[in-house]
Design a protein around this motif. Structure first.
Motif, mmCIF file in Angstrom:
data_model
loop_
_atom_site.group_PDB
_atom_site.id
_atom_site.type_symbol
_atom_site.label_atom_id
_atom_site.label_comp_id
_atom_site.label_asym_id
_atom_site.label_seq_id
_atom_site.Cartn_x
_atom_site.Cartn_y
_atom_site.Cartn_z
ATOM 1 N N SER A 1 1.164 -7.011 -5.080
ATOM 2 C CA SER A 1 0.281 -6.063 -5.753
ATOM 3 C C SER A 1 0.498 -4.684 -5.133
ATOM 4 O O SER A 1 0.300 -4.517 -3.925
ATOM 5 N N VAL A 2 0.919 -3.716 -5.935
ATOM 6 C CA VAL A 2 1.105 -2.351 -5.454
ATOM 7 C C VAL A 2 -0.223 -1.619 -5.602
ATOM 8 O O VAL A 2 -0.767 -1.511 -6.705
ATOM 9 N N VAL A 3 -0.754 -1.141 -4.489
ATOM 10 C CA VAL A 3 -2.057 -0.485 -4.460
ATOM 11 C C VAL A 3 -1.864 0.968 -4.049
ATOM 12 O O VAL A 3 -1.237 1.248 -3.022
ATOM 13 N N LEU B 1 0.839 -1.200 0.000
ATOM 14 C CA LEU B 1 0.000 0.000 0.000
ATOM 15 C C LEU B 1 0.873 1.247 0.000
ATOM 16 O O LEU B 1 1.709 1.426 0.884
ATOM 17 N N GLU B 2 0.656 2.113 -0.984
ATOM 18 C CA GLU B 2 1.473 3.318 -1.123
ATOM 19 C C GLU B 2 0.612 4.459 -1.671
ATOM 20 O O GLU B 2 -0.143 4.249 -2.623
ATOM 21 N N ASP B 3 0.723 5.648 -1.073
ATOM 22 C CA ASP B 3 -0.090 6.779 -1.523
ATOM 23 C C ASP B 3 0.690 7.788 -2.363
ATOM 24 O O ASP B 3 0.120 8.772 -2.825
ATOM 25 N N ARG C 1 6.829 -0.757 -8.561
ATOM 26 C CA ARG C 1 6.424 -1.698 -9.615
ATOM 27 C C ARG C 1 7.601 -2.049 -10.517
ATOM 28 O O ARG C 1 7.788 -3.209 -10.889
ATOM 29 N N ALA C 2 8.414 -1.041 -10.860
ATOM 30 C CA ALA C 2 9.563 -1.290 -11.737
ATOM 31 C C ALA C 2 10.576 -2.215 -11.072
ATOM 32 O O ALA C 2 11.098 -3.147 -11.710
ATOM 33 N N ALA C 3 10.867 -1.988 -9.802
ATOM 34 C CA ALA C 3 11.840 -2.824 -9.096
ATOM 35 C C ALA C 3 11.324 -4.249 -8.928
ATOM 36 O O ALA C 3 12.096 -5.213 -9.018
#
Length: 218
Positions: A129-131, A106-108, A117-119
């Protein structure tokens, strides 16, 4: 062995093992993940030092020893689902992915989420899953979670995030005490009740957005 590979091995032998990190699975996870991919390019040469590293937007990549001790205390099983609060560039999520079934990062901050996501793609990790959502509310659509990890110090853990912890679940956070000292804390849910145990002191930088709401004054 590459220069970064040697630095990674040195981190494990000089930072993690001497600080009571002895779980073979945790050490193996740290050996797999290339920390230099998760810091700004100008900091890659110091990616493995025992310090919190700035990653932009007032955020930091936590000191390796602190991350390792928190993940070890979580006693992660291969079937676990993990929520990372304030995932930043995704390093803690990547390490956790080596131990668990799935991870919600979870990241804002959109730029940090993009870099995460790239890494993760560079590591061929598909179980994270990056949310992009506000941090203080957790992520209820995938709750409950077996493990919740905060990537930064908070003044308090919101009840909304506590409620997303599964029965038998473990929540790890560095909590700033009234005296101003950060204490790495393990919270466990048993029978619907939350128990707390201090693990060690940690001077981890704060995670923005987790200050207590001011009391109403007449």
């Amino acid at each position: 062995m590459t220069e970064f590979g040697a630095a990674r091995a040195h981190m494990i032998e000089s930072q993690l093992r001497p600080n009571k990190v002895m779980d073979g699975r945790v050490l193996g996870a740290f050996a797999e993940i290339r920390r230099e991919f998760f810091v700004p390019e100008h900091l890659r040469a110091v990616a493995y030092i025992d310090a919190d590293l700035p990653i932009g937007g007032g955020r930091y990549l936590m000191e390796p020893m602190v991350v390792a001790r928190l993940l070890q205390a979580a006693m992660i099983e291969r079937t676990d689902t993990i929520l990372i609060i304030g995932a930043g560039t995704g390093y803690e999520a990547a390490v956790a992915a080596m131990l668990a079934r799935s991870v919600i990062a979870l990241e804002d901050n959109p730029e940090l989420a993009r870099r995460a996501r790239a890494a993760l793609v560079d590591h061929s990790i598909a179980s994270v899953s990056v949310v992009e959502e506000p941090l203080s509310q957790g992520y209820r659509p995938r709750a409950p979670y077996d493990v919740i990890l905060f990537c930064g110090t908070v003044v308090e853990v919101p009840s909304e995030i506590d409620s997303q912890l599964a029965e038998g679940g473990r929540l790890l956070a560095t909590v700033k005490s009234a005296s101003g000292i950060g204490r790495a804390t393990l919270r466990t849910r048993t029978g619907g009740l939350i128990a707390r145990r201090v693990l060690f002191d940690a001077a981890t930088p704060p995670l923005p957005g987790f200050s207590p709401k001011p009391a109403f004054v007449f």
